[in-house]
Write a protein that holds these residues in place. Structure first.
Motif, PDB file in Angstrom:
ATOM      1  N   TYR A   1      -6.739  39.425 -15.055  1.00 17.21           N
ATOM      2  CA  TYR A   1      -7.750  40.447 -15.296  1.00 17.21           C
ATOM      3  C   TYR A   1      -9.130  39.822 -15.442  1.00 17.21           C
ATOM      4  O   TYR A   1      -9.303  38.844 -16.166  1.00 17.21           O
TER       5      TYR A   1
ATOM      6  N   GLU B   1     -12.678  40.397 -16.886  1.00 16.76           N
ATOM      7  CA  GLU B   1     -13.347  41.282 -17.848  1.00 16.76           C
ATOM      8  C   GLU B   1     -14.748  41.697 -17.409  1.00 16.76           C
ATOM      9  O   GLU B   1     -15.306  42.645 -17.945  1.00 16.76           O
ATOM     10  N   GLN B   2     -15.325  40.968 -16.478  1.00 15.16           N
ATOM     11  CA  GLN B   2     -16.669  41.341 -16.015  1.00 15.16           C
ATOM     12  C   GLN B   2     -16.632  42.624 -15.190  1.00 15.16           C
ATOM     13  O   GLN B   2     -17.462  43.498 -15.356  1.00 15.16           O
TER      14      GLN B   2
ATOM     15  N   MET C   1     -12.413  45.020 -24.203  1.00 13.75           N
ATOM     16  CA  MET C   1     -12.849  44.358 -22.976  1.00 13.75           C
ATOM     17  C   MET C   1     -11.647  44.092 -22.059  1.00 13.75           C
ATOM     18  O   MET C   1     -11.811  43.792 -20.887  1.00 13.75           O
TER      19      MET C   1
ATOM     20  N   ARG D   1     -23.137  42.567 -21.085  1.00 17.15           N
ATOM     21  CA  ARG D   1     -22.134  42.246 -20.063  1.00 17.15           C
ATOM     22  C   ARG D   1     -21.850  40.752 -19.932  1.00 17.15           C
ATOM     23  O   ARG D   1     -20.736  40.344 -19.616  1.00 17.15           O
ATOM     24  N   THR D   2     -22.849  39.934 -20.153  1.00 19.26           N
ATOM     25  CA  THR D   2     -22.643  38.489 -20.026  1.00 19.26           C
ATOM     26  C   THR D   2     -21.729  37.959 -21.121  1.00 19.26           C
ATOM     27  O   THR D   2     -20.803  37.198 -20.860  1.00 19.26           O
ATOM     28  N   ARG D   3     -21.995  38.385 -22.353  1.00 21.41           N
ATOM     29  CA  ARG D   3     -21.176  37.896 -23.469  1.00 21.41           C
ATOM     30  C   ARG D   3     -19.916  38.747 -23.646  1.00 21.41           C
ATOM     31  O   ARG D   3     -19.092  38.458 -24.494  1.00 21.41           O
ATOM     32  N   ARG D   4     -19.782  39.793 -22.883  1.00 23.94           N
ATOM     33  CA  ARG D   4     -18.623  40.695 -22.949  1.00 23.94           C
ATOM     34  C   ARG D   4     -18.372  41.202 -24.368  1.00 23.94           C
ATOM     35  O   ARG D   4     -17.277  41.110 -24.897  1.00 23.94           O
TER      36      ARG D   4
ATOM     37  N   ARG E   1     -11.515  37.748 -31.417  1.00 23.16           N
ATOM     38  CA  ARG E   1     -12.859  37.574 -30.842  1.00 23.16           C
ATOM     39  C   ARG E   1     -13.872  37.744 -31.969  1.00 23.16           C
ATOM     40  O   ARG E   1     -14.016  38.840 -32.514  1.00 23.16           O
TER      41      ARG E   1
END
Lengths: 166, 166, 166, 166
Positions: A16, A18-19, C112, C158-161, D38
């Protein structure tokens, strides 16, 4: 006992992202599966050669699997091939017709649900293939869901979501 | 394919009691293991007969296993026995000496770490036994950790935490 | 303590279809998550209203969430909304502007990585939301990844999710 | 946000020894739990000081927990203490009486079932403690099973297998 495992992608190896939320063949999950098993008397060599949904496999891809299998079947006691289920029977029939007298078992396996899912059948199928590799006579097989199916004539039963023979 | 699985307790079936913090044989976990596997072509009959650490098994207990195995080996294609690893070899040798020509495979399995633990080898060993049951010739075996060991002469290697043969 | 949880689909609830290999919003996974937690002093009411990727949510869908939240916030001590992360901020800002003085905490959460994956953050985020619901003052929040973020101004990084605030 | 987590053993940290089948406090499992969460905005410092069943904790052990808590509560925004449930209330009352005005939250947590078990409540309780640490006012607490209980007067309810207050 010495085994080569060739990975080609397929459902079993989908991971998967995640982006973008996609489920694709980015890398091999075989090392994770093997790490969860106890295999004190087994020497395993991994060949991660293709990272694709098996619907996207080309004739060149199948030829690569054939050539690598030919090579590795002489180097060990069995070859296991992780393969997408949708075109597994095509690659299996190719190997059946091209490799007339394999010196050892050549076993295809895969999964109906990717390894990364909690309820995946991936670990079951790899576990079964690894022990069947010690027991079956030379030939081309699918091992999955507690069954040992020998080529030719193995096919995916889409309704029952498993493999069967004619 | 029709298999009988006899459960006798042992490490594989130990469960945790939150009241007193003990890890004991209270009930069978076999139904949970089977529920996590895909076995479309297998008819399984469970016989949960003993709930003990195998160090506590008596001669009467072993005799019960022997008598039930004799009965069930005539009713199906294989008998699998979940057994504690500490005295598995005793029960195995008893069956080997008492059952001269078994009509089908009789396979002992178990685990070094109870099923309830995240890193247990229980599911691996049951998966292996279920497929070995389709492949090995009649006889008395231990199937565990990707190995198929035939009685007589199977023993627990406590240092390597697995089984071996003389 | 009495909580209503509204589910709307999103990544957290995507499940895998073995027939066609798709990962979509077919049903709610909330019951499975709640079943894995120990919540002896919590009364939970589920409202599974939308089964969609949040990129496909329409104005009507968001209006439905708004209207149901208005209703449920009067019936209990908190409202939790499982929501896709891609448009969570849109629904959050809508509720922030439409519900001026909420009588209790209204908490958005999601994941995520879908719940069905082994390494999902779904259970963590639901666990956090359920305890934050007991502790935060009335308002509109995102609770995820050990953070409590209050509207307005929450956005997906979005970069660090993960989520963050301006 | 900066948190110190002190581990003292207890049920949550018991691990299984395959050599002798015992379930004891050999090492800390905290790193594994934290690795599964996380926590992008949290700085955690671990202090693994005691490896014991809490029934075996001595006055010296409790004094060590007290002295270390006094030290660490000045270095960060919260202190979390993993503790066996059987004598957690004793250590909690000690800290309550000795630390009159803690500058930050001091949160005890643990588990009714060790982390290594599939159905453990360990991850839930650590997750809850980590987010409660951001939300509660200074004081001495137990956070477990979606509840926040403040000393004095917290006790283990053995029948319901959870904690409660008078």
């Amino acid at each position: 006992m010495k085994i080569t495992i060739i990975t080609t992608g397929g459902t079993i190896e989908k991971t998967y992202n995640e982006q973008d939320g996609s489920l694709k063949n980015y890398s091999s999950i075989l090392t994770k599966i093997l790490g969860s098993l106890r295999l004190p008397d087994l020497e395993i060599q991994q060949r991660n050669i293709i990272f694709k949904d098996s619907l996207d496999m080309t004739d060149e891809d199948r030829d690569l699997v054939l050539r690598l299998t030919r090579l590795e079947m002489k180097n060990g006691d069995a070859v296991i091939i992780l393969h997408g289920t949708d075109t597994l029977e095509n690659t299996g029939e190719l190997l059946y017709h091209e490799i007339k007298n394999p010196p050892c078992p050549i076993i295809f396996t895969g999964a109906m649900r990717p390894y990364e899912f909690r309820d995946s059948d991936a670990v079951q199928n790899v576990t079964e293939s690894l022990i069947a590799a010690r027991l079956v006579e030379p030939g081309i097989y699918v091992v999955m869901h507690n069954r040992i199916l020998k080529f030719p004539g193995v096919f995916k039963d889409r309704t029952r979501r498993t493999f069967d023979t004619n």
